[in-house]
Design a protein around this motif. Structure first.
Motif, PDB file in Angstrom:
ATOM      1  N   GLY A   1      15.684   9.201  26.579  1.00 62.20           N
ATOM      2  CA  GLY A   1      14.356   8.622  26.700  1.00 62.20           C
ATOM      3  C   GLY A   1      14.462   7.120  26.671  1.00 62.20           C
ATOM      4  N   PRO A   2      13.456   6.421  27.168  1.00 68.78           N
ATOM      5  CA  PRO A   2      13.495   4.954  27.200  1.00 68.78           C
ATOM      6  C   PRO A   2      13.697   4.362  25.813  1.00 68.78           C
ATOM      7  CG  PRO A   2      11.720   5.790  28.579  1.00 68.78           C
ATOM      8  CD  PRO A   2      12.259   6.967  27.817  1.00 68.78           C
ATOM      9  N   GLY A   3      14.625   3.431  25.726  1.00 73.35           N
ATOM     10  CA  GLY A   3      14.887   2.732  24.475  1.00 73.35           C
ATOM     11  C   GLY A   3      15.719   3.498  23.481  1.00 73.35           C
ATOM     12  N   ILE A   4      16.183   4.700  23.844  1.00 71.48           N
ATOM     13  CA  ILE A   4      16.964   5.538  22.932  1.00 71.48           C
ATOM     14  C   ILE A   4      18.420   5.530  23.384  1.00 71.48           C
ATOM     15  CG2 ILE A   4      17.284   7.849  22.000  1.00 71.48           C
ATOM     16  CD1 ILE A   4      14.291   8.325  22.565  1.00 71.48           C
TER      17      ILE A   4
ATOM     18  N   LEU B   1      11.057   3.585  31.855  1.00 69.58           N
ATOM     19  CA  LEU B   1      12.385   3.166  32.298  1.00 69.58           C
ATOM     20  C   LEU B   1      12.938   2.088  31.383  1.00 69.58           C
ATOM     21  CD1 LEU B   1      14.653   3.183  34.467  1.00 69.58           C
ATOM     22  CD2 LEU B   1      13.353   1.400  35.669  1.00 69.58           C
ATOM     23  N   SER B   2      14.169   2.303  30.917  1.00 66.95           N
ATOM     24  CA  SER B   2      14.853   1.286  30.113  1.00 66.95           C
ATOM     25  C   SER B   2      16.266   1.103  30.640  1.00 66.95           C
ATOM     26  CB  SER B   2      14.882   1.671  28.633  1.00 66.95           C
ATOM     27  OG  SER B   2      15.672   2.824  28.426  1.00 66.95           O
ATOM     28  N   LEU B   3      16.771  -0.125  30.502  1.00 65.16           N
ATOM     29  CA  LEU B   3      18.097  -0.482  30.984  1.00 65.16           C
ATOM     30  C   LEU B   3      18.910  -1.075  29.849  1.00 65.16           C
ATOM     31  CD1 LEU B   3      17.001  -2.265  34.287  1.00 65.16           C
ATOM     32  CD2 LEU B   3      17.650   0.138  34.015  1.00 65.16           C
ATOM     33  N   GLU B   4      20.215  -0.997  29.992  1.00 65.04           N
ATOM     34  CA  GLU B   4      21.111  -1.528  28.963  1.00 65.04           C
ATOM     35  C   GLU B   4      22.389  -2.004  29.639  1.00 65.04           C
ATOM     36  OE1 GLU B   4      23.656   0.432  25.333  1.00 65.04           O
ATOM     37  OE2 GLU B   4      21.521   0.964  25.463  1.00 65.04           O
ATOM     38  N   ALA B   5      22.881  -3.159  29.227  1.00 65.94           N
ATOM     39  CA  ALA B   5      24.132  -3.685  29.772  1.00 65.94           C
ATOM     40  C   ALA B   5      24.881  -4.397  28.663  1.00 65.94           C
ATOM     41  CB  ALA B   5      23.872  -4.639  30.937  1.00 65.94           C
ATOM     42  N   GLY B   6      26.207  -4.332  28.735  1.00 68.53           N
ATOM     43  CA  GLY B   6      26.974  -4.982  27.685  1.00 68.53           C
ATOM     44  C   GLY B   6      28.461  -4.912  27.935  1.00 68.53           C
ATOM     45  N   GLY B   7      29.190  -5.374  26.957  1.00 68.87           N
ATOM     46  CA  GLY B   7      30.637  -5.370  27.027  1.00 68.87           C
ATOM     47  C   GLY B   7      31.249  -5.253  25.654  1.00 68.87           C
ATOM     48  N   GLU B   8      32.510  -4.856  25.641  1.00 69.98           N
ATOM     49  CA  GLU B   8      33.235  -4.671  24.385  1.00 69.98           C
ATOM     50  C   GLU B   8      34.678  -5.104  24.574  1.00 69.98           C
ATOM     51  OE1 GLU B   8      32.638  -0.914  22.249  1.00 69.98           O
ATOM     52  OE2 GLU B   8      34.824  -0.696  22.173  1.00 69.98           O
ATOM     53  N   ALA B   9      35.201  -5.789  23.585  1.00 67.99           N
ATOM     54  CA  ALA B   9      36.613  -6.183  23.587  1.00 67.99           C
ATOM     55  C   ALA B   9      37.239  -5.713  22.282  1.00 67.99           C
ATOM     56  CB  ALA B   9      36.759  -7.693  23.733  1.00 67.99           C
ATOM     57  N   ALA B  10      38.493  -5.259  22.372  1.00 68.69           N
ATOM     58  CA  ALA B  10      39.166  -4.747  21.174  1.00 68.69           C
ATOM     59  C   ALA B  10      40.641  -5.085  21.227  1.00 68.69           C
ATOM     60  CB  ALA B  10      38.978  -3.234  21.062  1.00 68.69           C
ATOM     61  N   HIS B  11      41.184  -5.357  20.047  1.00 61.72           N
ATOM     62  CA  HIS B  11      42.632  -5.551  19.889  1.00 61.72           C
ATOM     63  C   HIS B  11      43.130  -4.555  18.867  1.00 61.72           C
ATOM     64  CE1 HIS B  11      46.548  -7.495  19.580  1.00 61.72           C
ATOM     65  NE2 HIS B  11      46.413  -7.419  18.266  1.00 61.72           N
TER      66      HIS B  11
ATOM     67  N   ALA C   1      21.067   3.416  32.093  1.00 67.73           N
ATOM     68  CA  ALA C   1      19.661   3.494  32.491  1.00 67.73           C
ATOM     69  C   ALA C   1      19.094   4.821  32.030  1.00 67.73           C
ATOM     70  CB  ALA C   1      19.511   3.353  34.000  1.00 67.73           C
ATOM     71  N   SER C   2      17.859   4.785  31.537  1.00 69.09           N
ATOM     72  CA  SER C   2      17.169   5.998  31.116  1.00 69.09           C
ATOM     73  C   SER C   2      15.796   5.996  31.778  1.00 69.09           C
ATOM     74  CB  SER C   2      17.033   6.041  29.589  1.00 69.09           C
ATOM     75  OG  SER C   2      16.391   7.227  29.179  1.00 69.09           O
ATOM     76  N   TRP C   3      15.524   7.052  32.559  1.00 67.50           N
ATOM     77  CA  TRP C   3      14.296   7.104  33.345  1.00 67.50           C
ATOM     78  C   TRP C   3      13.593   8.431  33.106  1.00 67.50           C
ATOM     79  CZ3 TRP C   3      14.107   8.211  39.273  1.00 67.50           C
ATOM     80  CH2 TRP C   3      12.788   8.070  39.727  1.00 67.50           C
ATOM     81  N   ARG C   4      12.379   8.359  32.568  1.00 71.27           N
ATOM     82  CA  ARG C   4      11.557   9.549  32.434  1.00 71.27           C
ATOM     83  C   ARG C   4      10.729   9.672  33.713  1.00 71.27           C
ATOM     84  NH1 ARG C   4      10.828  13.241  28.962  1.00 71.27           N
ATOM     85  NH2 ARG C   4      12.145  12.173  27.455  1.00 71.27           N
TER      86      ARG C   4
ATOM     87  N   ASP D   1      19.317  10.334  32.636  1.00 71.84           N
ATOM     88  CA  ASP D   1      20.011   9.377  31.786  1.00 71.84           C
ATOM     89  C   ASP D   1      21.403   9.159  32.389  1.00 71.84           C
ATOM     90  OD1 ASP D   1      19.631   8.077  28.962  1.00 71.84           O
ATOM     91  OD2 ASP D   1      21.703   8.780  29.000  1.00 71.84           O
ATOM     92  N   GLY D   2      21.690   7.925  32.820  1.00 72.19           N
ATOM     93  CA  GLY D   2      22.961   7.659  33.469  1.00 72.19           C
ATOM     94  C   GLY D   2      23.646   6.431  32.928  1.00 72.19           C
TER      95      GLY D   2
END
Length: 662
Positions: free
Chosen positions: A99-102, A312-322, A358-361, A369-370
């Motif tokens: 769901g949007p925002g979840i 509709l809600s969207l999310e974008a980001g990145g992660e770095a790990a050592h 992306a989450s689209w109802r 949800d993709g």
């Protein structure tokens, strides 16, 4: 009457589409102590603590707290939920299909524990006692407290205790070798102590919220076994100790960037130092093994979440790990050192990941949800094995959820999964008291990849009843299994990639309220899983199943709440399982028998609970059969069969808990 109260409690909450909210009244008859007790009563939901693999994205469990994943990896959800007082929970939401925002954490169903916003001090202290059938007794103490004021929140907890695994005991066995037959008896025991401390502090900062958390965990375990030949009286003794220290510090900062956008930053650092020593003496000589291991992980993560509109809600980001592994291994036979592959290695991994979600109802009945993730890592190794390699993978995922009515839901998932390399596979290991012996490490492993297709159907009934049928198929590339490695010290078994394969899983989850049968306040909850697999054996070339895959598992839990007596009692049945390990020179079968546990929990007054358990009521056994060849399994030489049957015995548990605060 109880069923009517539960139905009214659920209806009282007006959930968003795809969300069912369960207020405290739903759990009132259970009189829960903790959020974990409440989670265990959710219809059609089974707690999963998540993966301990490296990295943060993709390793979460299936429970959120106030809509967020805890900024910790070593502190599991089972323990975290067990430290949250039930009186602190405002409601629990079960979210199906997204769901949007979840943030669904890559899962089709998650639970969200929504906490009360007050600043009341709450907590508990408890004492535990365990008694083993062999006469040994153990105990422990733990406590937890939380509170806050003026926009600040804090949490502390501590645990100390001694215990035993319940997985060793007296055994009998037989060895059928070309040279003859021998029978033996085994006496074994294990025990150890653990200690743990956790803390968290949350404060408003720079227009957002900063939460800091830390954890220390230590344990010291020992294992002893004496195997005696029935005919000759000859004894083979094995002694093993394991020391482990874990430390973790984490931080999460969240801040609204606008009315529709939120920024989340996560930082995490953890270290683990462990030492394993194992020795075996017999009339044939002496073996000694030692493994010193240190791992470190540092993670940084940034995510921007944007609500385009209510659907509709969207999310974008990145992660770095050592990540870093420093391992030193020593193995000696009769005082002479034996060379092992991967005995002394330093492995480092630098990994980066970018992702979008992306989450689209689409409608009140349909949601999508993709996500897509791109991972790139560089692994280097120094020491006995020197190498450097770069790996990169694209990982798409799509989940569709269709709810034709309030009682039925269909969920479909297509995803490319990429497993995390397990640093334990990089170093040599030892099991001197079994025919496995010493196995080598393999730093040149590649992660297992799979395209996964899943369909799940859920039907809810009788207010709090639910049945879920799930089918999954995995098209696997680079199956991680077992294979040989040749060295100057001999031939050793080790983990390796053995080619492509396939896995299929069928699962049913059931939550069945029994009020309609006349058992008021009673419930039956459980699951059954059936698995199939196939891969080509690297030694024989024949098709076989994948190693270490349980064919079938099941659990069934009957509980009944008796509010008039302030009592809850129950019986749990756990199905046995069977697994096979296919080594280049051996086939190892392990089988655990089904077993039963009974419990009763009484609350003499609202702030005190007493729980008693009898574990392994049916005296389950564990059977291990190993067929060992003097060379490769396809070499045509006569093998040796070793069979051992272990009986664990009953164990008894008593806990007294005192809660405090609102």
């Amino acid at each position: 009457m109880i069923g009517l109260i539960l139905a009214q409690a659920i209806a009282a909450a007006a959930p968003a589409e795809g969300v069912i909210a369960y207020p405290p009244a739903f759990f009132a008859a259970r009189q829960p102590d903790t959020a974990r007790d409440m989670i265990e009563r959710l219809p059609g939901f089974l707690l999963e603590s998540g993966s301990g693999a490296r990295g943060f994205e993709g390793t979460a469990g299936n429970v959120l707290i106030d809509g967020q994943r805890p900024a910790s990896k070593t502190d599991g959800l089972y323990d975290i939920l067990g430290r949250i007082s039930a009186s602190k929970v405002a409601r629990i939401e079960v979210i199906r299909g997204g769901g949007p925002g979840i943030d669904m954490q890559g899962r089709a169903v998650v639970a969200n524990v929504v906490l009360k916003k007050d600043a009341a001090v709450r907590g508990h202290v408890q004492a535990e006692a365990q008694h083993a059938e062999d006469g040994r007794s153990f105990g422990g103490l733990n406590g937890q407290a939380s509170g806050g004021s003026d926009g600040r929140k804090w949490e502390v907890s501590g645990l100390w205790g001694r215990g035993f695994s319940g997985l060793v005991g007296p055994a009998t066995g037989v060895t059928l070798a070309p040279s003859g037959v021998s029978r033996f008896t085994i006496e074994s025991e294990d025990d150890g102590w653990i200690e743990q401390a956790t803390g968290a502090y949350e404060v408003s900062l720079a227009g957002g919220t900063l939460r800091l958390n830390g954890r220390y965990y230590g344990n010291h375990l020992k294992f002893e076994e004496d195997s005696r030949d029935v005919a000759t009286g000859a004894v083979r003794s094995t002694d093993q100790t394991y020391l482990d220290d874990e430390r973790e510090a984490g931080a999460r900062f969240t801040r609204p960037l606008s009315s529709r956008a939120t920024l989340e930053l996560v930082a995490l650092a953890q270290s683990d130092e462990s030492t394993l020593t194992s020795g075996q003496t017999s009339r044939d000589g002496e073996q000694r093994f030692r493994l010193d291991r240190e791992t470190q992980e540092i993670i940084g993560r940034a995510v921007v979440k944007f609500s385009w509109n209510p659907a509709l809600s969207l999310e974008a980001g990145g992660e770095a790990a050592h990540n870093r592994l420093d391992s030193q291994t020593a193995f000696a036979v009769d005082g002479t050192d034996v060379s092992l592959p991967g005995a002394d290695v330093v492995v480092e991994e630098d990994r980066g990941e970018l992702f979008g979600k992306a989450s689209w109802r689409v409608s009140p009945r349909l949601s999508l949800d993709g996500s897509i993730r791109y991972e790139r890592s560089t692994v280097t190794s120094d020491g006995d094995v020197r190498l450097e390699k770069t790996l990169s993978y694209l990982k798409p995922r799509l989940v569709g959820t269709w709810s034709p009515d309030e009682a039925n839901q269909l969920r479909v998932r297509v995803e490319r999964e990429v497993g995390q390399l397990n640093f334990n596979d990089f170093v040599a290991q030892a099991s001197l008291n079994t025919d496995t012996g010493v196995t080598a490490g393999n730093v040149d492993l590649e992660p297992e990849r799979a395209w996964v297709v899943e369909a799940a159907f859920e039907r809810r009934f009788w207010g709090r009843g639910s049945v879920i049928l799930t089918a999954r198929r995995f098209f696997v590339s680079g199956v991680v299994d077992r294979g040989p490695v040749f060295t100057s010290g001999g031939v050793f078994d080790r983990p390796t990639n053995i080619g492509d394969g396939r896995k299929d899983i069928l699962r049913m989850d059931l939550t069945l309220p029994l009020d309609k049968t006349g058992l008021k306040g009673a419930q039956l909850k459980g699951y059954v899983v059936k698995r199939w697999s196939r891969v080509d054996d690297p030694t024989t070339g024949e098709r076989r199943q994948i190693s270490n895959l349980r064919h079938m598992e099941w659990e069934a839990h009957f509980t009944q709440d008796l509010p008039a007596w302030n009592l809850t009692w129950g019986v749990s049945g756990y199905g046995g399982w069977q697994v096979y390990y296919y080594r280049f020179n051996a086939v190892d079968e392990q089988k655990l028998d089904p077993f039963v546990m009974v419990f009763g929990e009484w609350r003499p007054r609202p702030d005190i609970s007493v729980r008693a358990e009898v574990g392994n009521l049916t005296n389950r056994g564990f059977r291990r059969v190993t067929l060992t060849h003097p060379g490769p399994r396809n070499g045509g030489l006569a093998p040796t069969l070793t069979e051992r049957e272990t009986y664990f015995g009953r164990n008894y548990f008593l806990r007294v808990r005192k809660s405090f605060g609102g």
